[in-house]
Design an enzyme around this catalytic site. Structure first.
Site, short mmCIF file in Angstrom:
data_model
loop_
_atom_site.label_atom_id
_atom_site.label_comp_id
_atom_site.label_asym_id
_atom_site.label_seq_id
_atom_site.Cartn_x
_atom_site.Cartn_y
_atom_site.Cartn_z
N GLU A 125 4.73 13.76 -42.17
CA GLU A 125 6.06 13.17 -41.93
C GLU A 125 6.91 13.91 -40.91
O GLU A 125 7.89 13.36 -40.43
CB GLU A 125 6.83 13.03 -43.25
CG GLU A 125 7.30 14.35 -43.81
CD GLU A 125 8.57 14.23 -44.64
OE1 GLU A 125 9.02 13.12 -44.89
OE2 GLU A 125 9.11 15.29 -45.01
N HIS A 153 10.91 10.99 -43.97
CA HIS A 153 10.96 10.92 -42.50
C HIS A 153 9.99 9.89 -41.91
O HIS A 153 9.78 9.87 -40.68
CB HIS A 153 10.67 12.30 -41.90
CG HIS A 153 11.78 13.28 -42.12
ND1 HIS A 153 13.02 13.15 -41.54
CD2 HIS A 153 11.85 14.40 -42.89
CE1 HIS A 153 13.81 14.15 -41.92
NE2 HIS A 153 13.11 14.92 -42.76
N HIS A 171 7.58 18.02 -49.50
CA HIS A 171 8.97 17.85 -49.02
C HIS A 171 9.76 19.14 -48.92
O HIS A 171 10.56 19.27 -48.00
CB HIS A 171 9.76 16.84 -49.87
CG HIS A 171 11.20 16.68 -49.46
ND1 HIS A 171 11.56 16.09 -48.26
CD2 HIS A 171 12.36 17.03 -50.06
CE1 HIS A 171 12.89 16.08 -48.16
NE2 HIS A 171 13.39 16.65 -49.23
N HIS A 176 8.58 22.11 -48.23
CA HIS A 176 7.95 22.92 -47.17
C HIS A 176 7.68 24.36 -47.59
O HIS A 176 7.42 25.21 -46.72
CB HIS A 176 8.79 22.91 -45.88
CG HIS A 176 8.84 21.56 -45.21
ND1 HIS A 176 9.36 21.38 -43.95
CD2 HIS A 176 8.43 20.34 -45.63
CE1 HIS A 176 9.28 20.10 -43.62
NE2 HIS A 176 8.73 19.44 -44.63
FE LIG Z 1 8.65 17.29 -44.79
FE LIG Z 2 10.54 15.11 -46.65
#
Ligand SMILES: [Fe+2]
Ligand SMILES: [Fe+2]
Length: 273
Positions: free
Chosen positions: A39, A68, A178, A180
């Site tokens: 993403e 994203h 998400h 990271h």
């Molecule tokens: Fe991400």
């Molecule tokens: Fe994300």
């Protein structure tokens, strides 16, 4: 069966690391199926069709996404024709693309992949629990699917852990994406589902969640938006989770993290040796 999931690709350094190293990993460790979250692959925001194709060509079987997914507007078009590209399944009805698919692994196994997005501290969407329940009912593990892999893209650890327990015994792997940042809680739950709250990213960890430090820091200090966020461009770490599947049940037999390159400590799954 041998599965590998890699976390969100962030920017050029993240995708270059994946494209350079994944073919060797697939060949050397005989990986049967690889899923990567893409993403943030295009300048940190979304993914283009060219980048998607390069990630697929390097050995990914499926590319998942998250909030994203449509940052690059062309994704609204190619999401319809790229069958190995998933967006969260709980987006509103009528959203282009698909949130789940049944794919064939290199060993011939049928792998159901579901991509869903959480709702805590994120944009409100349809209930991801109901959505995943529906997909699992339509293609149950041990019946139509030999393995089930779920990318649950969410901010809150609580929501990701709740989802894992909700599907424990009905999926091979639930992996959070998400944030990271890889968490160290990878394990097999009591029902046999492998789980990690967040798998981390494929990007430069000398950063603020993959972005060059300067602008995030400035916004925290001054509270005035200025420049755009740009991905950090130092050496990237590939971060992922490997799962050995019990071919009799489709549940997880072993799970271990993978980290290669960049600033994090390297680790290879011992069962790949
Ligand atoms: Fe991400
Ligand atoms: Fe994300």
């Amino acid at each position: 069966m041998r599965l590998l999931f890699l976390g969100d690709i962030v920017g050029r350094v993240g995708r270059n690391a994946v494209v350079q190293r994944l073919p060797g990993l697939v060949a050397e460790h005989r990986l049967d199926f690889v899923v990567i979250n893409g993403e943030n692959a295009a300048g940190g925001f979304g993914i283009t069709e060219d980048i998607l194709q390069s990630v697929l060509d390097s050995g990914a079987d499926v590319v998942t996404t998250g909030n994203h997914v449509f940052d690059q507007r062309e994704a609204l078009v190619f999401a319809e024709r790229q069958e190995r590209f998933l967006r969260p399944v709980n987006y509103p009805a009528g959203t282009p693309g698909r949130g789940a698919g049944l794919f064939t692994a290199r060993n011939g196994a049928r792998v159901l992949v579901i991509n869903a997005m959480g709702r805590v501290f994120m944009d409100s969407l349809d209930d991801p629990f109901t959505a995943i329940d529906r997909e699992l009912a339509a293609c149950p593990l041990g019946e139509q699917a030999d393995a089930v892999l779920i990318d649950f893209h969410a901010e809150a650890s609580s929501e990701k852990q709740a989802m894992a327990h909700f599907v424990d015994g009905r999926a091979t792997l639930v992996v959070g994406t998400h944030t990271h940042v890889p968490t160290s809680d990878y394990r097999i739950l009591s029902g046999g589902t492998a789980f990690q709250t967040d798998v981390g990213m494929c990007g430069d960890y000398d950063s603020v969640i993959g972005m060059d430090k300067e602008e995030p820091l400035r916004r925290f200090l001054r509270k005035i938006p200025g420049e755009r966020f740009v991905p950090a461009n130092g050496p990237a770490t590939i971060a992922g989770l490997a799962v050995e599947v019990d071919d009799a049940t489709g549940l997880a037999a072993a799970v271990a993290p993978l980290r290669l390159g960049g600033t994090l400590t390297e680790v290879l799954p011992s069962f790949w040796a």
